[in-house]
Design a protein around this motif. Structure first.
Motif, PDB file in Angstrom:
ATOM      1  N   ILE A   1      30.794  17.441 -91.670  1.00 36.59           N
ATOM      2  CA  ILE A   1      31.244  16.449 -92.706  1.00 36.59           C
ATOM      3  C   ILE A   1      31.185  17.165 -94.215  1.00 36.59           C
ATOM      4  O   ILE A   1      30.268  17.545 -94.651  1.00 36.59           O
ATOM      5  CB  ILE A   1      30.490  15.108 -92.730  1.00 36.59           C
ATOM      6  CG1 ILE A   1      30.241  14.727 -91.095  1.00 36.59           C
ATOM      7  CG2 ILE A   1      30.892  14.241 -93.541  1.00 36.59           C
ATOM      8  CD1 ILE A   1      31.386  14.166 -90.559  1.00 36.59           C
ATOM      9  N   ASN A   2      32.478  17.012 -94.653  1.00 35.29           N
ATOM     10  CA  ASN A   2      32.457  17.329 -96.260  1.00 35.29           C
ATOM     11  C   ASN A   2      33.684  16.651 -96.758  1.00 35.29           C
ATOM     12  O   ASN A   2      34.673  17.061 -96.799  1.00 35.29           O
ATOM     13  CB  ASN A   2      32.811  18.937 -96.263  1.00 35.29           C
ATOM     14  CG  ASN A   2      32.516  19.208 -97.713  1.00 35.29           C
ATOM     15  OD1 ASN A   2      32.831  18.335 -98.534  1.00 35.29           O
ATOM     16  ND2 ASN A   2      32.146  20.320 -98.053  1.00 35.29           N
ATOM     17  N   GLN A   3      33.498  15.334 -97.350  1.00 31.65           N
ATOM     18  CA  GLN A   3      34.452  14.643 -97.743  1.00 31.65           C
ATOM     19  C   GLN A   3      35.039  14.882 -99.433  1.00 31.65           C
ATOM     20  O   GLN A   3      35.972  14.668 -99.797  1.00 31.65           O
ATOM     21  CB  GLN A   3      34.043  12.868 -97.912  1.00 31.65           C
ATOM     22  CG  GLN A   3      33.845  12.544 -96.728  1.00 31.65           C
ATOM     23  CD  GLN A   3      34.151  11.127 -96.526  1.00 31.65           C
ATOM     24  OE1 GLN A   3      34.058  10.408 -95.837  1.00 31.65           O
ATOM     25  NE2 GLN A   3      35.036  10.496 -97.547  1.00 31.65           N
ATOM     26  N   THR A   4      34.108  15.879 -99.832  1.00 30.08           N
ATOM     27  CA  THR A   4      34.328  16.244-101.194  1.00 30.08           C
ATOM     28  C   THR A   4      35.269  17.368-101.141  1.00 30.08           C
ATOM     29  O   THR A   4      36.675  17.342-101.794  1.00 30.08           O
ATOM     30  CB  THR A   4      33.173  16.890-102.264  1.00 30.08           C
ATOM     31  OG1 THR A   4      32.247  15.849-102.026  1.00 30.08           O
ATOM     32  CG2 THR A   4      33.718  16.991-103.439  1.00 30.08           C
ATOM     33  N   ASP A   5      35.008  18.616-100.594  1.00 27.64           N
ATOM     34  CA  ASP A   5      35.925  19.708-100.430  1.00 27.64           C
ATOM     35  C   ASP A   5      36.525  19.850 -99.108  1.00 27.64           C
ATOM     36  O   ASP A   5      37.432  20.746 -99.159  1.00 27.64           O
ATOM     37  CB  ASP A   5      35.169  20.842-100.811  1.00 27.64           C
ATOM     38  CG  ASP A   5      34.435  20.937-102.267  1.00 27.64           C
ATOM     39  OD1 ASP A   5      35.131  20.353-103.226  1.00 27.64           O
ATOM     40  OD2 ASP A   5      33.176  21.273-102.188  1.00 27.64           O
ATOM     41  N   GLY A   6      36.236  19.007 -98.247  1.00 27.00           N
ATOM     42  CA  GLY A   6      36.831  19.619 -96.879  1.00 27.00           C
ATOM     43  C   GLY A   6      36.033  20.326 -96.113  1.00 27.00           C
ATOM     44  O   GLY A   6      35.175  21.189 -96.758  1.00 27.00           O
ATOM     45  N   VAL A   7      35.884  20.343 -94.894  1.00 27.29           N
ATOM     46  CA  VAL A   7      35.147  21.140 -93.884  1.00 27.29           C
ATOM     47  C   VAL A   7      35.672  22.542 -93.834  1.00 27.29           C
ATOM     48  O   VAL A   7      36.834  22.463 -94.052  1.00 27.29           O
ATOM     49  CB  VAL A   7      35.232  20.758 -92.520  1.00 27.29           C
ATOM     50  CG1 VAL A   7      34.436  21.432 -91.637  1.00 27.29           C
ATOM     51  CG2 VAL A   7      34.546  19.448 -92.338  1.00 27.29           C
ATOM     52  N   ASP A   8      34.965  23.459 -94.133  1.00 30.83           N
ATOM     53  CA  ASP A   8      35.274  25.023 -94.076  1.00 30.83           C
ATOM     54  C   ASP A   8      35.859  25.412 -92.657  1.00 30.83           C
ATOM     55  O   ASP A   8      35.067  25.257 -91.866  1.00 30.83           O
ATOM     56  CB  ASP A   8      34.267  25.813 -94.630  1.00 30.83           C
ATOM     57  CG  ASP A   8      34.609  27.463 -94.321  1.00 30.83           C
ATOM     58  OD1 ASP A   8      35.699  27.693 -94.171  1.00 30.83           O
ATOM     59  OD2 ASP A   8      33.658  28.219 -94.551  1.00 30.83           O
ATOM     60  N   LEU A   9      37.146  25.334 -92.573  1.00 34.73           N
ATOM     61  CA  LEU A   9      37.612  25.640 -91.159  1.00 34.73           C
ATOM     62  C   LEU A   9      37.515  26.637 -90.351  1.00 34.73           C
ATOM     63  O   LEU A   9      36.953  26.858 -89.394  1.00 34.73           O
ATOM     64  CB  LEU A   9      39.148  25.256 -91.023  1.00 34.73           C
ATOM     65  CG  LEU A   9      39.748  24.003 -91.672  1.00 34.73           C
ATOM     66  CD1 LEU A   9      41.321  23.757 -91.508  1.00 34.73           C
ATOM     67  CD2 LEU A   9      38.972  22.575 -91.104  1.00 34.73           C
TER      68      LEU A   9
END
Length: 159
Positions: A87-95
């Motif tokens: 979960i990372n709502q700020t920067d998006g998950v590192d794919l």
């Protein structure tokens, strides 16, 4: 919201990715936020295409906007039944990080939030529901995820 169901026995990963991207065309967000439920073969391939293979998106369906959208997507969460969630709502998950290490060694890892909680509490424009279905549960909990996301006004892609 766009309601799309791709029959699991007929869908290829490429078709799922195209449906996700085309659904983003109707999303109003400048950087569409996507929540992915399930990280099996289709979920992993989806992330591979969005990270490592973005260049192959441009000829799909003759829609040049798909390539641009693939670069703008923010995956705010990836949840699984057995391996926790990223979960990372700020920067998006590192794919790239998700593909390399899904477990506790990933900085976005959370063993606290479940798929159900993610669907209810996270902010996202599109739910990509790829969880394993069992006949004995008659499609649940996947159906509940889809219904909750649609009630929130989110787009849904399920395969």
């Amino acid at each position: 919201p766009l309601r799309v169901v791709v029959p699991v026995l007929q869908a290829t990963v490429k078709e799922v990715v195209v449906v996700v991207l085309v659904s983003l065309l109707s999303a109003t967000a400048l950087m569409p936020r996507v929540l992915v439920i399930g990280f099996g073969s289709v979920g992993r391939k989806l992330l591979q295409i969005l990270t490592q293979k973005r260049e192959c998106l441009s000829p799909w369906g003759g829609i040049p906007a798909l390539t641009k959208l693939a670069r703008q997507i923010s995956i705010v969460g990836i949840t699984t039944r057995s391996r926790g969630s990223l979960i990372n709502q700020t920067d998006g998950v590192d794919l790239d990080g998700a593909l390399a290490h899904f477990g506790p060694q990933n900085p976005d890892h959370s063993s606290i939030i479940t798929s159900e909680e993610a669907v209810e509490k996270l902010e996202y424009d599109i739910l990509v529901e790829l969880s394993t279905l069992e006949i004995k549960t008659k499609g649940f909990p996947a159906i509940a995820y889809v219904e909750n996301a649609l009630q929130k006004g989110s787009h849904v892609v399920s395969a």
